[in-house]
Design a protein around this motif. Structure first.
Motif, PDB file in Angstrom:
ATOM      1  N   PRO A 104       0.797  -1.232   0.000  1.00 44.52           N
ATOM      2  CA  PRO A 104       0.000   0.000   0.000  1.00 44.52           C
ATOM      3  C   PRO A 104       0.826   1.277   0.000  1.00 44.52           C
ATOM      4  O   PRO A 104       0.275   2.366  -0.194  1.00 44.52           O
ATOM      5  N   GLU A 105       2.132   1.179   0.187  1.00 47.42           N
ATOM      6  CA  GLU A 105       2.968   2.379   0.179  1.00 47.42           C
ATOM      7  C   GLU A 105       3.122   2.963  -1.227  1.00 47.42           C
ATOM      8  O   GLU A 105       3.469   4.137  -1.381  1.00 47.42           O
ATOM      9  N   PHE A 106       2.842   2.171  -2.262  1.00 42.82           N
ATOM     10  CA  PHE A 106       2.994   2.638  -3.635  1.00 42.82           C
ATOM     11  C   PHE A 106       1.672   3.189  -4.163  1.00 42.82           C
ATOM     12  O   PHE A 106       0.602   2.644  -3.897  1.00 42.82           O
ATOM     13  N   THR A 107       1.771   4.259  -4.934  1.00 46.46           N
ATOM     14  CA  THR A 107       0.574   4.901  -5.477  1.00 46.46           C
ATOM     15  C   THR A 107      -0.087   4.051  -6.542  1.00 46.46           C
ATOM     16  O   THR A 107      -1.316   3.928  -6.581  1.00 46.46           O
ATOM     17  N   TYR A 108       0.731   3.456  -7.426  1.00 48.21           N
ATOM     18  CA  TYR A 108       0.192   2.692  -8.545  1.00 48.21           C
ATOM     19  C   TYR A 108       0.650   1.239  -8.452  1.00 48.21           C
ATOM     20  O   TYR A 108       1.848   0.951  -8.467  1.00 48.21           O
ATOM     21  N   ASP A 109      -0.303   0.345  -8.351  1.00 48.58           N
ATOM     22  CA  ASP A 109      -0.057  -1.081  -8.230  1.00 48.58           C
ATOM     23  C   ASP A 109      -0.426  -1.739  -9.555  1.00 48.58           C
ATOM     24  O   ASP A 109      -1.591  -1.779  -9.937  1.00 48.58           O
ATOM     25  N   LEU A 110       0.577  -2.237 -10.285  1.00 52.12           N
ATOM     26  CA  LEU A 110       0.346  -2.848 -11.592  1.00 52.12           C
ATOM     27  C   LEU A 110       0.536  -4.350 -11.499  1.00 52.12           C
ATOM     28  O   LEU A 110       1.559  -4.825 -10.980  1.00 52.12           O
ATOM     29  N   LEU A 111      -0.435  -5.087 -12.003  1.00 48.04           N
ATOM     30  CA  LEU A 111      -0.380  -6.540 -11.983  1.00 48.04           C
ATOM     31  C   LEU A 111      -0.029  -7.073 -13.359  1.00 48.04           C
ATOM     32  O   LEU A 111      -0.615  -6.645 -14.358  1.00 48.04           O
ATOM     33  N   ILE A 112       0.910  -8.011 -13.438  1.00 44.15           N
ATOM     34  CA  ILE A 112       1.173  -8.681 -14.707  1.00 44.15           C
ATOM     35  C   ILE A 112       1.358 -10.174 -14.467  1.00 44.15           C
ATOM     36  O   ILE A 112       1.750 -10.603 -13.378  1.00 44.15           O
ATOM     37  N   GLN A 113       1.041 -10.942 -15.496  1.00 43.27           N
ATOM     38  CA  GLN A 113       1.376 -12.360 -15.518  1.00 43.27           C
ATOM     39  C   GLN A 113       2.736 -12.439 -16.196  1.00 43.27           C
ATOM     40  O   GLN A 113       2.849 -12.187 -17.398  1.00 43.27           O
ATOM     41  N   PRO A 114       3.807 -12.715 -15.446  1.00 41.10           N
ATOM     42  CA  PRO A 114       5.168 -12.549 -15.987  1.00 41.10           C
ATOM     43  C   PRO A 114       5.592 -13.649 -16.938  1.00 41.10           C
ATOM     44  O   PRO A 114       6.300 -14.570 -16.582  1.00 41.10           O
ATOM     45  N   LYS A 115       5.136 -13.527 -18.186  1.00 45.65           N
ATOM     46  CA  LYS A 115       5.593 -14.433 -19.225  1.00 45.65           C
ATOM     47  C   LYS A 115       6.811 -13.811 -19.897  1.00 45.65           C
ATOM     48  O   LYS A 115       7.117 -12.647 -19.697  1.00 45.65           O
ATOM     49  N   MET A 116       7.461 -14.560 -20.734  1.00 39.35           N
ATOM     50  CA  MET A 116       8.721 -14.094 -21.280  1.00 39.35           C
ATOM     51  C   MET A 116       8.531 -13.176 -22.476  1.00 39.35           C
ATOM     52  O   MET A 116       8.830 -13.513 -23.603  1.00 39.35           O
ATOM     53  N   SER A 117       8.010 -12.007 -22.228  1.00 41.09           N
ATOM     54  CA  SER A 117       7.906 -10.977 -23.254  1.00 41.09           C
ATOM     55  C   SER A 117       8.670  -9.765 -22.776  1.00 41.09           C
ATOM     56  O   SER A 117       8.719  -9.483 -21.582  1.00 41.09           O
ATOM     57  N   PHE A 118       9.242  -9.039 -23.710  1.00 38.63           N
ATOM     58  CA  PHE A 118       9.938  -7.809 -23.349  1.00 38.63           C
ATOM     59  C   PHE A 118       8.939  -6.841 -22.720  1.00 38.63           C
ATOM     60  O   PHE A 118       7.822  -6.708 -23.176  1.00 38.63           O
ATOM     61  N   GLY A 119       9.326  -6.165 -21.645  1.00 38.22           N
ATOM     62  CA  GLY A 119       8.457  -5.150 -21.070  1.00 38.22           C
ATOM     63  C   GLY A 119       7.921  -5.498 -19.703  1.00 38.22           C
ATOM     64  O   GLY A 119       6.871  -5.010 -19.296  1.00 38.22           O
ATOM     65  N   THR A 120       8.626  -6.342 -18.977  1.00 40.40           N
ATOM     66  CA  THR A 120       8.174  -6.680 -17.635  1.00 40.40           C
ATOM     67  C   THR A 120       8.552  -5.615 -16.621  1.00 40.40           C
ATOM     68  O   THR A 120       8.119  -5.658 -15.485  1.00 40.40           O
ATOM     69  N   GLY A 121       9.367  -4.655 -17.037  1.00 39.13           N
ATOM     70  CA  GLY A 121       9.819  -3.617 -16.124  1.00 39.13           C
ATOM     71  C   GLY A 121      11.263  -3.791 -15.701  1.00 39.13           C
ATOM     72  O   GLY A 121      11.862  -2.883 -15.147  1.00 39.13           O
ATOM     73  N   HIS A 122      11.835  -4.961 -15.958  1.00 37.32           N
ATOM     74  CA  HIS A 122      13.216  -5.186 -15.543  1.00 37.32           C
ATOM     75  C   HIS A 122      14.216  -4.480 -16.456  1.00 37.32           C
ATOM     76  O   HIS A 122      15.310  -4.152 -16.029  1.00 37.32           O
ATOM     77  N   HIS A 123      13.841  -4.257 -17.708  1.00 33.23           N
ATOM     78  CA  HIS A 123      14.770  -3.593 -18.608  1.00 33.23           C
ATOM     79  C   HIS A 123      14.826  -2.106 -18.299  1.00 33.23           C
ATOM     80  O   HIS A 123      13.840  -1.480 -17.945  1.00 33.23           O
ATOM     81  N   GLU A 124      16.013  -1.534 -18.472  1.00 39.44           N
ATOM     82  CA  GLU A 124      16.227  -0.120 -18.134  1.00 39.44           C
ATOM     83  C   GLU A 124      15.253   0.809 -18.865  1.00 39.44           C
ATOM     84  O   GLU A 124      14.775   1.795 -18.310  1.00 39.44           O
ATOM     85  N   THR A 125      14.976   0.500 -20.136  1.00 42.05           N
ATOM     86  CA  THR A 125      14.144   1.421 -20.909  1.00 42.05           C
ATOM     87  C   THR A 125      12.692   1.402 -20.450  1.00 42.05           C
ATOM     88  O   THR A 125      12.016   2.429 -20.513  1.00 42.05           O
ATOM     89  N   THR A 126      12.202   0.250 -20.006  1.00 43.82           N
ATOM     90  CA  THR A 126      10.832   0.201 -19.478  1.00 43.82           C
ATOM     91  C   THR A 126      10.733   1.049 -18.225  1.00 43.82           C
ATOM     92  O   THR A 126       9.763   1.796 -18.033  1.00 43.82           O
ATOM     93  N   TRP A 127      11.739   0.956 -17.373  1.00 45.93           N
ATOM     94  CA  TRP A 127      11.790   1.778 -16.163  1.00 45.93           C
ATOM     95  C   TRP A 127      11.822   3.258 -16.539  1.00 45.93           C
ATOM     96  O   TRP A 127      11.093   4.079 -15.951  1.00 45.93           O
ATOM     97  N   LEU A 128      12.644   3.614 -17.509  1.00 48.59           N
ATOM     98  CA  LEU A 128      12.758   5.009 -17.928  1.00 48.59           C
ATOM     99  C   LEU A 128      11.420   5.555 -18.421  1.00 48.59           C
ATOM    100  O   LEU A 128      11.011   6.670 -18.064  1.00 48.59           O
ATOM    101  N   VAL A 129      10.718   4.771 -19.250  1.00 44.80           N
ATOM    102  CA  VAL A 129       9.444   5.252 -19.795  1.00 44.80           C
ATOM    103  C   VAL A 129       8.405   5.401 -18.695  1.00 44.80           C
ATOM    104  O   VAL A 129       7.689   6.409 -18.634  1.00 44.80           O
TER     105      VAL A 129
END
Length: 278
Positions: A104-129
């Protein structure tokens, strides 16, 4: 679609640069391990000779041991889910899988089913965007997510107030995953995803914001097309390229009627934010 998992044993100080090099070679996802790095690429894109050339390039500086194996789709999910950890962008955004408890400390809680597609948030550019999205207007806008991967950027856009979302990707698995993630985050008919490219987006569809986290070459080719779908005064976030390529992206934007608002970098990766001239 099957994938190849490459395991590299190397010193931690070389992890980031190897991730960057492997991403340029087509690898989509990465997991840092105690021994070094695991990297994942679609089986049809895997070239062992390219991998060995890359390892040889850095073996003169540091010791690198490597191995690889093919993963079937089912095993791919199991491998990724076992290692997936939540992603945090400051104290505002937390991206988590269903098997993680909400914070609850975070404003935005995003849920994903972590399959092997680019864009899970671990890559630097996803974080940047995602970090840039926090500082851009979304309320009431229609937003397009180019090469949506897991749909994470579109989901954040929705939580920031976007009224309509359109995402697309050339990877069928990514499209399936995005649709699944849209549903898990309560998105309905206002969110659409399809398999294809910018060329399939109807010419009359216009957006107040466009998210394009792809790569240098595609951006240079497609920025004029993004601009044609962007409303006057609308914003375009570009990422997926190195700092050394930033000038090329900025020049392309300027040549197509865009004004640079700002840029940011993280571990040699860059993002540039533009606005379409009114």
């Amino acid at each position: 679609m099957n994938y190849v998992e490459v395991q590299l044993e190397l010193e931690s100080e070389f992890t980031e640069i190897l991730m960057a090099e492997l991403a340029e070679a087509g690898f989509e996802s990465f997991v840092e391990t105690d021994e070094g790095l695991s990297a994942y690429i679609p089986e049809e894109d895997f070239n062992e000779a390219v991998l060995q050339e890359l390892i040889a390039k850095y073996s003169e500086t540091t010791a690198i041991a490597s191995s690889w194996k093919s993963l079937e789709r089912k095993n791919w999910n199991e491998e990724w889910e076992r290692s997936y950890e939540p992603i945090e962008v400051g104290k505002d955004i937390r991206v988590r899988a269903t098997f993680h408890e909400p914070d609850p400390e975070f404003t935005y809680d995003l849920l994903i089913q972590p399959k092997m597609s680019f864009g899970t948030g671990h890559h630097e550019t996803t974080w940047l965007v995602m970090n840039e999205q926090l500082h851009l207007p979304h309320e009431g806008l229609s937003i397009m997510d180019v090469g949506c991967g897991t749909g994470i950027l579109a989901i954040l856009a929705s939580k920031l107030g976007a009224k309509n979302l359109l995402g697309f990707d050339i990877d069928e698995w990514a499209v399936e995953n995005t649709a699944e993630n849209f549903a898990m985050n309560g998105l309905g008919e206002e969110a659409e995803v399809f398999k294809g490219t910018i060329n399939e987006v109807p010419a009359d569809k216009k957006f107040g914001g466009i998210l394009a986290n792809i790569n240098r070459n595609i951006l240079l080719d497609e920025i004029p097309k993004y601009v044609s779908h962007l409303l006057p005064g609308g914003w375009l976030v570009t990422s997926g390229f190195y700092e050394m390529d930033q000038a090329d992206i900025e020049n392309c934007g300027a040549e197509n009627g865009l004004t640079k608002l700002r840029s940011n970098t993280r571990n040699q990766w860059a993002t540039v934010i533009f606005e379409k001239n009114k």
